[in-house]
Design an enzyme around this catalytic site. Structure first.
Site, PDB file in Angstrom:
ATOM      1  N   PRO A  11      23.920  34.872  48.210  1.00 50.05           N
ATOM      2  CA  PRO A  11      23.521  36.489  47.913  1.00 50.05           C
ATOM      3  C   PRO A  11      24.299  36.822  46.699  1.00 50.05           C
ATOM      4  O   PRO A  11      25.380  36.565  46.334  1.00 50.05           O
ATOM      5  CB  PRO A  11      23.945  37.234  48.958  1.00 50.05           C
ATOM      6  N   ASN A  12      23.345  37.508  45.934  1.00 55.20           N
ATOM      7  CA  ASN A  12      23.832  38.212  44.715  1.00 55.20           C
ATOM      8  C   ASN A  12      23.921  37.129  43.516  1.00 55.20           C
ATOM      9  O   ASN A  12      24.321  37.879  42.287  1.00 55.20           O
ATOM     10  CB  ASN A  12      24.977  39.113  44.509  1.00 55.20           C
ATOM     11  N   ARG A  19      26.122  40.783  36.576  1.00 56.84           N
ATOM     12  CA  ARG A  19      26.850  41.326  37.816  1.00 56.84           C
ATOM     13  C   ARG A  19      28.381  41.247  37.295  1.00 56.84           C
ATOM     14  O   ARG A  19      28.794  39.942  37.130  1.00 56.84           O
ATOM     15  CB  ARG A  19      26.445  40.533  38.805  1.00 56.84           C
ATOM     16  N   TYR A  24      32.641  37.410  36.516  1.00 55.72           N
ATOM     17  CA  TYR A  24      31.784  35.916  36.855  1.00 55.72           C
ATOM     18  C   TYR A  24      31.155  35.531  35.603  1.00 55.72           C
ATOM     19  O   TYR A  24      30.404  34.455  35.453  1.00 55.72           O
ATOM     20  CB  TYR A  24      30.349  36.500  37.908  1.00 55.72           C
ATOM     21  N   ASN A  75      27.464  27.454  46.304  1.00 57.38           N
ATOM     22  CA  ASN A  75      28.196  28.745  46.323  1.00 57.38           C
ATOM     23  C   ASN A  75      27.560  29.594  47.323  1.00 57.38           C
ATOM     24  O   ASN A  75      26.533  30.315  47.115  1.00 57.38           O
ATOM     25  CB  ASN A  75      28.000  29.153  45.056  1.00 57.38           C
ATOM     26  N   ALA A  78      29.405  35.814  49.164  1.00 60.30           N
ATOM     27  CA  ALA A  78      30.111  36.456  50.177  1.00 60.30           C
ATOM     28  C   ALA A  78      29.928  35.885  51.466  1.00 60.30           C
ATOM     29  O   ALA A  78      30.897  36.148  52.467  1.00 60.30           O
ATOM     30  CB  ALA A  78      29.781  37.999  50.127  1.00 60.30           C
ATOM     31  N   GLU A  99      31.833  23.222  48.065  1.00 65.65           N
ATOM     32  CA  GLU A  99      32.027  24.564  48.263  1.00 65.65           C
ATOM     33  C   GLU A  99      32.420  24.856  46.723  1.00 65.65           C
ATOM     34  O   GLU A  99      33.170  24.468  46.174  1.00 65.65           O
ATOM     35  CB  GLU A  99      33.054  25.099  49.192  1.00 65.65           C
ATOM     36  N   HIS A 101      32.858  28.221  43.831  1.00 64.97           N
ATOM     37  CA  HIS A 101      32.849  29.570  43.336  1.00 64.97           C
ATOM     38  C   HIS A 101      33.334  29.568  41.872  1.00 64.97           C
ATOM     39  O   HIS A 101      33.993  28.924  41.237  1.00 64.97           O
ATOM     40  CB  HIS A 101      34.045  30.188  44.169  1.00 64.97           C
ATOM     41  N   ARG A 108      42.093  36.720  44.576  1.00 62.87           N
ATOM     42  CA  ARG A 108      41.306  38.314  44.364  1.00 62.87           C
ATOM     43  C   ARG A 108      41.837  39.031  45.811  1.00 62.87           C
ATOM     44  O   ARG A 108      42.687  38.644  46.353  1.00 62.87           O
ATOM     45  CB  ARG A 108      39.726  37.937  44.500  1.00 62.87           C
TER      46      ARG A 108
HETATM   47  C1  DQA Z   1      31.842  33.989  44.658  1.00 61.74           C
HETATM   48  C2  DQA Z   1      33.096  34.609  45.321  1.00 61.74           C
HETATM   49  C3  DQA Z   1      32.623  35.831  46.557  1.00 61.74           C
HETATM   50  O1  DQA Z   1      33.877  36.148  47.142  1.00 61.74           O
HETATM   51  C4  DQA Z   1      31.822  36.471  46.302  1.00 61.74           C
HETATM   52  O2  DQA Z   1      31.394  37.302  47.369  1.00 61.74           O
HETATM   53  C5  DQA Z   1      30.350  35.926  45.438  1.00 61.74           C
HETATM   54  C6  DQA Z   1      30.720  34.890  44.303  1.00 61.74           C
HETATM   55  C7  DQA Z   1      32.257  33.452  43.481  1.00 61.74           C
HETATM   56  O3  DQA Z   1      31.292  32.530  43.004  1.00 61.74           O
HETATM   57  O4  DQA Z   1      33.207  33.532  42.932  1.00 61.74           O
HETATM   58  O5  DQA Z   1      29.397  36.591  45.615  1.00 61.74           O
HETATM   59  O6  DQA Z   1      31.316  32.878  45.797  1.00 61.74           O
END
Ligand code: DQA
Length: 150
Positions: A11-12, A19, A24, A75, A78, A99, A101, A108
């Site tokens: 998501p996102n 964003r 990011y 990735n 959240a 995994e 990120h 964070r």
């Molecule tokens: C993320 C880190 C997560 O905590 C966050 O909710 C994201 C992006 C990252 O790529 O740093 O959406 O996965």
């Protein structure tokens, strides 16, 4: 048949570029995927990419990839911090998952410090912006080439 790897984004992450660029970076998801395609091409590997904002669609993508993928760069956004369903899906498939990120989640907010998926993943790459994907893909390709199982 060429080795195929799934790049899976949660998501996102479709909003990358606009964003929170301070967190990011300014690259869009398309920019990142184009770079990964070039990297994969040099290694003789084919990529498929799925991004979804829906937990269930991410579960479906993990189930589907067990039929064709040698590995997954994932990735979960959240959902990393909340999703038992994604953890169970990774655990249910016999495909190595890295995994990934962009940000260093440990540096964070406290709610990002726990990931429910880490324990069922091959490893974690975090904190290098778009280069986290590059590193994850490189390590996964090396892992697959070495014929290792997770
Ligand atoms: C993320 C880190 C997560 O905590 C966050 O909710 C994201 C992006 C990252 O790529 O740093 O959406 O996965």
């Amino acid at each position: 048949m060429a080795t195929e790897i799934l790049i899976l984004n949660g998501p996102n992450l479709n909003l990358l570029g606009s964003r929170q660029p301070d967190v990011y970076g300014s690259a869009t998801l398309d920019d990142i995927i184009v770079d990964l395609q070039a990297q994969a091409g040099e290694a003789g590997v084919e990529l498929r990419h799925v991004q979804s904002n829906s937990e269930g669609q991410l579960v479906d993508a993990l189930h589907d990839c067990r039929l064709w993928a040698a590995g997954v760069v994932f990735n979960p956004g959240a959902y990393s911090h909340t999703s038992v369903a994604l953890r169970d899906a990774i655990d249910a498939i016999d495909v190595p998952v890295v995994e990934t990120h962009l940000s260093n989640v440990q540096a964070r907010e406290e709610f990002r410090h726990q990931s429910l998926v880490t324990a069922v993943c091959l490893g974690v790459v975090a904190g290098f912006g778009g280069d986290s994907y590059r590193g994850a893909l490189d390590l996964l390709i090396r892992h697959v080439a070495a014929g290792k199982q997770r």
